[in-house]
Write an enzyme that holds these catalytic residues in place. Structure first.
Site, short mmCIF file in Angstrom:
data_model
loop_
_atom_site.label_atom_id
_atom_site.label_comp_id
_atom_site.label_asym_id
_atom_site.label_seq_id
_atom_site.Cartn_x
_atom_site.Cartn_y
_atom_site.Cartn_z
N LYS A 29 0.84 -1.20 0.00
CA LYS A 29 0.00 0.00 0.00
C LYS A 29 0.88 1.26 0.00
CE LYS A 29 -3.83 -2.38 2.35
NZ LYS A 29 -4.63 -2.47 3.60
N TYR A 69 -12.55 -2.40 -2.90
CA TYR A 69 -13.05 -2.42 -1.52
C TYR A 69 -14.56 -2.29 -1.45
CZ TYR A 69 -8.31 -2.24 0.44
OH TYR A 69 -7.01 -2.54 0.82
N ASN A 132 -1.64 -0.21 7.37
CA ASN A 132 -1.13 -1.57 7.63
C ASN A 132 -0.32 -2.16 6.47
OD1 ASN A 132 -3.26 -2.16 5.98
ND2 ASN A 132 -4.42 -3.35 7.48
N HIS A 135 -1.74 -5.52 1.39
CA HIS A 135 -3.01 -6.20 1.16
C HIS A 135 -2.74 -7.62 0.66
CE1 HIS A 135 -6.96 -7.21 -0.57
NE2 HIS A 135 -6.27 -7.65 -1.60
N GLU A 146 -8.98 -10.46 -8.29
CA GLU A 146 -8.09 -9.31 -8.10
C GLU A 146 -6.87 -9.37 -9.01
OE1 GLU A 146 -7.36 -9.37 -3.87
OE2 GLU A 146 -9.42 -8.86 -3.40
P1 ADP Z 1 -7.59 -7.15 5.51
O1 ADP Z 1 -6.84 -6.12 4.70
O2 ADP Z 1 -6.75 -7.68 6.66
O3 ADP Z 1 -8.21 -8.25 4.66
P2 ADP Z 1 -10.27 -5.96 5.76
O4 ADP Z 1 -10.67 -6.63 4.50
O5 ADP Z 1 -11.17 -6.13 6.96
O6 ADP Z 1 -8.80 -6.41 6.24
O7 ADP Z 1 -10.11 -4.41 5.52
C1 ADP Z 1 -9.47 -3.93 4.38
C2 ADP Z 1 -8.60 -2.76 4.73
O8 ADP Z 1 -9.43 -1.70 5.22
C3 ADP Z 1 -7.60 -3.02 5.87
O9 ADP Z 1 -6.42 -3.69 5.45
C4 ADP Z 1 -7.34 -1.61 6.33
O10 ADP Z 1 -6.45 -0.92 5.44
C5 ADP Z 1 -8.71 -0.97 6.19
N1 ADP Z 1 -9.44 -1.04 7.47
C6 ADP Z 1 -10.11 -2.09 7.97
N2 ADP Z 1 -10.63 -1.81 9.17
C7 ADP Z 1 -10.32 -0.52 9.43
C8 ADP Z 1 -10.56 0.37 10.53
N3 ADP Z 1 -11.27 0.00 11.58
N4 ADP Z 1 -10.06 1.62 10.44
C9 ADP Z 1 -9.34 2.02 9.37
N5 ADP Z 1 -9.07 1.23 8.31
C10 ADP Z 1 -9.54 -0.03 8.34
#
Ligand code: ADP
Length: 196
Positions: A29, A69, A132, A135, A146
């Site tokens: 990211k 998303y 984080n 992805h 994807e």
């Molecule tokens: P992952 O990326 O671990 O599969 P998710 O699909 O639940 O997680 O969410 C996608 C992305 O959305 C996360 O990697 C993160 O960047 C963002 N995200 C998820 N939850 C939150 C949150 N509570 N606050 C801010 N960003 C979030």
């Protein structure tokens, strides 16, 4: 199943059945790119032994971020998530292998980096859910969607998309991150040392 390597040598032990081989979409990211973590993140998948079949630096546009998303559209953080993902270049990758989707999720670690285990990418390199760094596709089906993997399969006569997908024809799905011709098929030299 017997198969030929690119050098014409029979390497039956290298080839898992087509249905077993998965693709996952891994993306560094914008925070990972800005923080100079691209090499570190690629290196973790390389050292594990998965096969890289697609790689590019790319400025994601709003429409693509929203499509990627779309399942999170109702979440309160969705607008800031779209801003974050489009805030700078990302590194798009396709990694391939048996069990790669679930394994990559383990290498990446929990969504919240504070809860991610040490040794994982997020556990070692990040502190906040909204930053984080990486992805990874959450299912083999999403991996195909994807990566655009099915576009490559379509080019290959005799490869049955419905068998490959397990659930039906994927050809109507839109490829998200990679276009036709952007993925490579190759046999890594280390393959016999990874798979018996
Ligand atoms: P992952 O990326 O671990 O599969 P998710 O699909 O639940 O997680 O969410 C996608 C992305 O959305 C996360 O990697 C993160 O960047 C963002 N995200 C998820 N939850 C939150 C949150 N509570 N606050 C801010 N960003 C979030």
């Amino acid at each position: 199943r017997a198969n030929k390597s690119t050098h014409g040598i029979f390497l039956p032990h290298l080839v898992a059945s087509l249905e077993q081989v998965e693709q996952t979409y891994i993306m560094v990211k914008p925070d990972g790119v800005q923080r100079g973590l691209v090499g570190e993140i690629i290196s973790r998948f390389e050292r594990k032994g998965f096969k890289l079949t697609g790689l590019k630096l790319f400025q994601c546009h709003k429409e693509l971020a929203e499509e990627h998303y779309k399942d999170l559209k109702t979440k309160s953080f969705y607008p800031t998530l779209i801003d974050y993902i489009t805030s700078g270049p990302v590194v798009c990758m396709v990694w391939e292998g048996v069990g790669v989707v679930a394994s990559a999720r383990k290498l990446i670690g929990s969504t919240n980096p504070l809860q991610a285990e040490p040794g994982t990418i997020r556990g070692d390199l990040a502190v906040q859910t909204g930053r984080n760094v990486v992805h990874g596709s959450d299912s083999p089906e999403n991996g195909k969607r994807e990566t655009g993997r099915f576009l490559l399969l379509k080019e290959k006569k005799g490869w049955d998309l419905s068998v490959e997908s397990g659930t039906g024809d994927l050809s109507s799905l839109a490829a998200l991150w990679f276009k036709e011709g952007e993925l490579c098929e190759w046999t890594p030299a280390q393959a016999p040392w990874l798979m018996e």
